[in-house]
Design a protein around this motif. Structure first.
Motif, mmCIF file in Angstrom:
data_model
loop_
_atom_site.group_PDB
_atom_site.id
_atom_site.type_symbol
_atom_site.label_atom_id
_atom_site.label_comp_id
_atom_site.label_asym_id
_atom_site.label_seq_id
_atom_site.Cartn_x
_atom_site.Cartn_y
_atom_site.Cartn_z
ATOM 1 N N ASN A 157 0.800 -1.222 0.000
ATOM 2 C CA ASN A 157 0.000 0.000 0.000
ATOM 3 C C ASN A 157 0.833 1.273 0.000
ATOM 4 O O ASN A 157 0.393 2.307 0.473
ATOM 5 C CB ASN A 157 -0.944 -0.014 1.203
ATOM 6 C CG ASN A 157 -1.886 -1.200 1.183
ATOM 7 O OD1 ASN A 157 -2.525 -1.465 0.169
ATOM 8 N ND2 ASN A 157 -1.955 -1.929 2.270
ATOM 9 N N ASN A 177 -3.065 6.875 2.199
ATOM 10 C CA ASN A 177 -3.462 5.469 2.253
ATOM 11 C C ASN A 177 -3.480 5.025 3.716
ATOM 12 O O ASN A 177 -2.441 4.907 4.359
ATOM 13 C CB ASN A 177 -2.492 4.610 1.444
ATOM 14 C CG ASN A 177 -2.986 3.190 1.264
ATOM 15 O OD1 ASN A 177 -3.336 2.515 2.217
ATOM 16 N ND2 ASN A 177 -3.009 2.728 0.022
ATOM 17 N N HIS A 439 -8.790 -2.773 4.753
ATOM 18 C CA HIS A 439 -8.323 -2.793 3.367
ATOM 19 C C HIS A 439 -7.589 -4.087 3.052
ATOM 20 O O HIS A 439 -7.604 -4.546 1.903
ATOM 21 C CB HIS A 439 -7.411 -1.587 3.102
ATOM 22 C CG HIS A 439 -7.112 -1.379 1.651
ATOM 23 N ND1 HIS A 439 -8.056 -0.949 0.750
ATOM 24 C CD2 HIS A 439 -5.955 -1.560 0.937
ATOM 25 C CE1 HIS A 439 -7.510 -0.856 -0.453
ATOM 26 N NE2 HIS A 439 -6.245 -1.227 -0.364
ATOM 27 N N SER A 443 -9.229 -5.392 -0.260
ATOM 28 C CA SER A 443 -8.426 -5.152 -1.465
ATOM 29 C C SER A 443 -8.158 -6.427 -2.240
ATOM 30 O O SER A 443 -7.747 -6.379 -3.404
ATOM 31 C CB SER A 443 -7.096 -4.488 -1.084
ATOM 32 O OG SER A 443 -6.319 -5.336 -0.260
ATOM 33 N N ASN A 447 -10.755 -4.925 -8.680
ATOM 34 C CA ASN A 447 -10.136 -4.777 -10.004
ATOM 35 C C ASN A 447 -9.644 -6.082 -10.612
ATOM 36 O O ASN A 447 -8.807 -6.077 -11.512
ATOM 37 C CB ASN A 447 -8.970 -3.790 -9.931
ATOM 38 C CG ASN A 447 -9.397 -2.423 -9.454
ATOM 39 O OD1 ASN A 447 -10.446 -1.918 -9.857
ATOM 40 N ND2 ASN A 447 -8.622 -1.820 -8.557
ATOM 41 N N ASN A 460 -15.279 -1.834 -6.426
ATOM 42 C CA ASN A 460 -13.895 -1.360 -6.533
ATOM 43 C C ASN A 460 -13.766 0.083 -6.070
ATOM 44 O O ASN A 460 -12.865 0.446 -5.308
ATOM 45 C CB ASN A 460 -13.402 -1.457 -7.981
ATOM 46 C CG ASN A 460 -13.377 -2.870 -8.513
ATOM 47 O OD1 ASN A 460 -13.432 -3.841 -7.746
ATOM 48 N ND2 ASN A 460 -13.291 -3.006 -9.822
ATOM 49 N N GLN A 461 -14.673 0.932 -6.549
ATOM 50 C CA GLN A 461 -14.590 2.354 -6.255
ATOM 51 C C GLN A 461 -14.784 2.633 -4.766
ATOM 52 O O GLN A 461 -14.085 3.463 -4.179
ATOM 53 C CB GLN A 461 -15.639 3.125 -7.062
ATOM 54 C CG GLN A 461 -15.444 4.625 -7.031
ATOM 55 C CD GLN A 461 -14.122 5.046 -7.660
ATOM 56 O OE1 GLN A 461 -13.845 4.716 -8.812
ATOM 57 N NE2 GLN A 461 -13.295 5.764 -6.912
ATOM 58 N N GLU A 464 -11.564 1.600 -2.939
ATOM 59 C CA GLU A 464 -10.472 2.531 -3.242
ATOM 60 C C GLU A 464 -10.690 3.888 -2.568
ATOM 61 O O GLU A 464 -9.731 4.522 -2.112
ATOM 62 C CB GLU A 464 -10.331 2.683 -4.756
ATOM 63 C CG GLU A 464 -9.790 1.422 -5.425
ATOM 64 C CD GLU A 464 -9.847 1.494 -6.944
ATOM 65 O OE1 GLU A 464 -10.559 2.385 -7.475
ATOM 66 O OE2 GLU A 464 -9.194 0.665 -7.599
ATOM 67 N N LYS A 468 -8.429 5.871 1.180
ATOM 68 C CA LYS A 468 -7.824 7.203 1.075
ATOM 69 C C LYS A 468 -8.201 8.112 2.250
ATOM 70 O O LYS A 468 -7.664 9.212 2.383
ATOM 71 C CB LYS A 468 -8.253 7.876 -0.237
ATOM 72 C CG LYS A 468 -7.757 7.158 -1.486
ATOM 73 C CD LYS A 468 -8.326 7.795 -2.742
ATOM 74 C CE LYS A 468 -7.946 7.004 -3.993
ATOM 75 N NZ LYS A 468 -8.575 7.556 -5.208
#
Length: 529
Positions: A157, A177, A439, A443, A447, A460-461, A464, A468
């Motif tokens: 990450n 991250n 995450h 994760s 994707n 996915n969005q 992600e 953040k």
């Protein structure tokens, strides 16, 4: 001016709440407070001092052989539990759920994208060479190199690592991250010995002949038999009490248990169904620890023209088995799971999670709607552990009842792991371990990058965007709630259970087992006589 942060394991503390250090062997008072941490002995065991003629060797009965001892190349728990004794990392979580320094002495974060570590200057590799920032940069650059082929790449990450000077290293991320720290705890390998290019683990190379900085050195590895570790007399924290660890591979749990009772081994994971008997044995100490492990029946979404690409088929596989019955029979202390985030942790949302009840009529209706009313065939890949063999029999029986013919493909653990990492499976059963931030769980499904190739743009969005967010846990949790709803309704796989971990050992052996520190605990272990 640098903003210095005290490096506490606050992420895990918030994630785990009271989950992670559970005790299975003691009385509980009326208020639900555990009075004892271990059966038949004090968990801390600090009151006994080793006598002059105390034993200095311990024999450990282990489940499986490592697939490699190059920590860059393996995600196996069996490799990790040996690597913890040979190697060190910059940071690691201790038994109190605080992140502590290991090869590092300090960390500074001048902004949300930068992590600067100061390294110890008194560390030497087992061959006598000095440890420096070059080794840290080498380790992480090889992990980041796609051609090297590290399975940790997709779980990394941060975006770059560089040496500021001989004992200072800087990590940077392109965007904030919240999970960056979780991938900075990898074991460090020597730049002067470890291969720079991708390679296949072999008895003649570094993967079978590792050199680390840890409290023990590898002196013997007879594959599928035993590993011998000798004390590192030049360890930077000083030599440990134990002079030798002999790790014997004993896959059959009943054999391990018998060997422990007969005194042929000193420490081992005992059969789950024998816990009450072990607890009553004054010659043994038993400790159990909660985990952040996740064991699913994983579904491969990356096979062209596969029935598994149809959500109705995936949903049928969920409705078609009685998870409660399977888990309670095979893993009595485990908890049934419905998505990859462990219940009781801050990111888990029970209301958002769709739970598939045992409903074989609904499963057959879904298969019929999908065009498989006459049946379909599917293969599951997993190791040949005894519980997996029995799991295969139970799954086969359940799926036969809804018209799904299940071929059960069991094999040695490392062979199964190779197939899974190569994406050469339809279904697999194997655990994901040591995931300390949400995450880390989520994760693996974005994707199409994970081994299951699951790829849902909306999911996915959300994942992600969530990682953040640095300073607002509630905002992260809201996004993870939406993600959990999407993935469970989409039947991303068949979630099964969250395991507990336990260990039993000779009561004269002073040892403090905890799933977080695992075999690192051997560093402080000793015999009282």
């Amino acid at each position: 001016m640098l903003r210095k942060k005290k490096l506490f394991f606050s992420v895990i503390a918030l994630l785990i709440l009271s989950l992670l250090f559970l005790t299975a062997c003691g009385d509980t008072d009326d208020n639900g407070n555990d009075e004892d941490q271990a059966a038949n002995g004090d968990a801390d065991q600090d009151n006994d001092e080793p006598s002059e003629d105390a034993r200095t060797e311990v024999v450990w009965g282990a489940v499986q052989d490592p697939d490699t001892l190059d920590p860059r190349l393996s995600t196996s728990a069996y490799s990790e539990e040996v690597s913890e004794l040979i190697f060190n990392s910059l940071i690691y979580p201790d038994e109190n759920l605080e992140m502590v320094f290991d090869l590092a002495t300090d960390m500074e974060t001048p902004d949300d994208n930068t992590y600067i570590f100061t390294l110890r200057e008194d560390v030497y590799w087992h061959d006598g060479e000095k440890f420096t920032s070059e080794d840290v940069v080498f380790t992480f650059e090889s992990i980041l190199d796609e051609d090297f082929g590290s399975p940790h790449l997709s779980r990394t990450n941060f975006d770059a690592v560089e040496a500021i000077d001989e004992y200072t290293v800087q990590f940077t991320t392109e965007e904030p991250n919240a999970a960056a720290w979780t991938s900075m705890r990898r074991f460090i390998v020597p730049a002067h010995l470890a291969p720079r290019d991708g390679y296949e683990p072999d008895e003649g190379n570094f993967a079978f002949n590792p050199v680390g900085t840890g409290p023990f050195k590898l002196t013997e590895w007879t594959p599928n038999d035993q590993i011998v570790l000798e004390r590192n007399e030049d360890y930077f924290e000083g030599p440990v009490q134990l002079e030798r660890i002999i790790r014997r591979e004993i896959p059959e749990e009943e054999t391990r248990y018998t060997e422990l009772l007969n005194g042929n081994i000193d420490i081992a994971a005992t059969p789950e169904r024998e816990m009450d008997t072990v607890e009553a044995n004054d010659d043994l100490t038993l400790m159990i620890s909660g985990t952040l492990n996740y064991f699913p029946i994983a579904i491969n979404h990356g096979i062209d023209d596969s029935p598994l690409n149809d959500v109705r088929v995936r949903q049928a596989l969920n409705y078609g088995i009685d998870k409660e019955a399977i888990v309670s029979h095979l893993w009595p202390t485990a908890e049934v799971m419905h998505n990859p985030i462990v219940p009781g942790t801050w990111a888990y949302d029970d209301d958002a999670t769709y739970k598939y009840a045992f409903d074989q009529d609904k499963a057959m209706d879904l298969l019929d709607d999908a065009g498989y009313g006459d049946g379909l065939e599917v293969t599951i890949t997993m190791s040949n552990a005894a519980t997996n063999v029995e799991l295969g029999e139970m799954l086969k029986s359940y799926y036969d009842q809804i018209g799904v013919t299940l071929e059960v493909n069991t094999m040695e653990f490392s062979s199964a792991l190779d197939l899974i990492l190569d994406g050469d499976f339809e279904l697999y059963h194997m655990g994901s371990v040591g995931m300390y931030d949400p995450h880390d769980f989520m994760s693996r499904f974005i994707n199409g990058d994970g081994v299951t190739s699951y790829d849902n743009p909306e999911f996915n969005q959300l994942v992600e965007d969530a990682v953040k967010i640095i300073d607002d846990q509630d905002a992260r949790a809201e996004l993870y709630s939406e993600a959990q709803q999407i993935m469970t309704e989409d039947a991303y796989n068949v979630p099964m259970y969250n395991s507990q971990a336990w260990m039993a050992w000779n009561s004269d052996f002073n040892f403090n087992y905890d799933y977080v520190i695992r075999s690192r605990a051997f560093k402080d272990a000793y015999w009282s006589n």
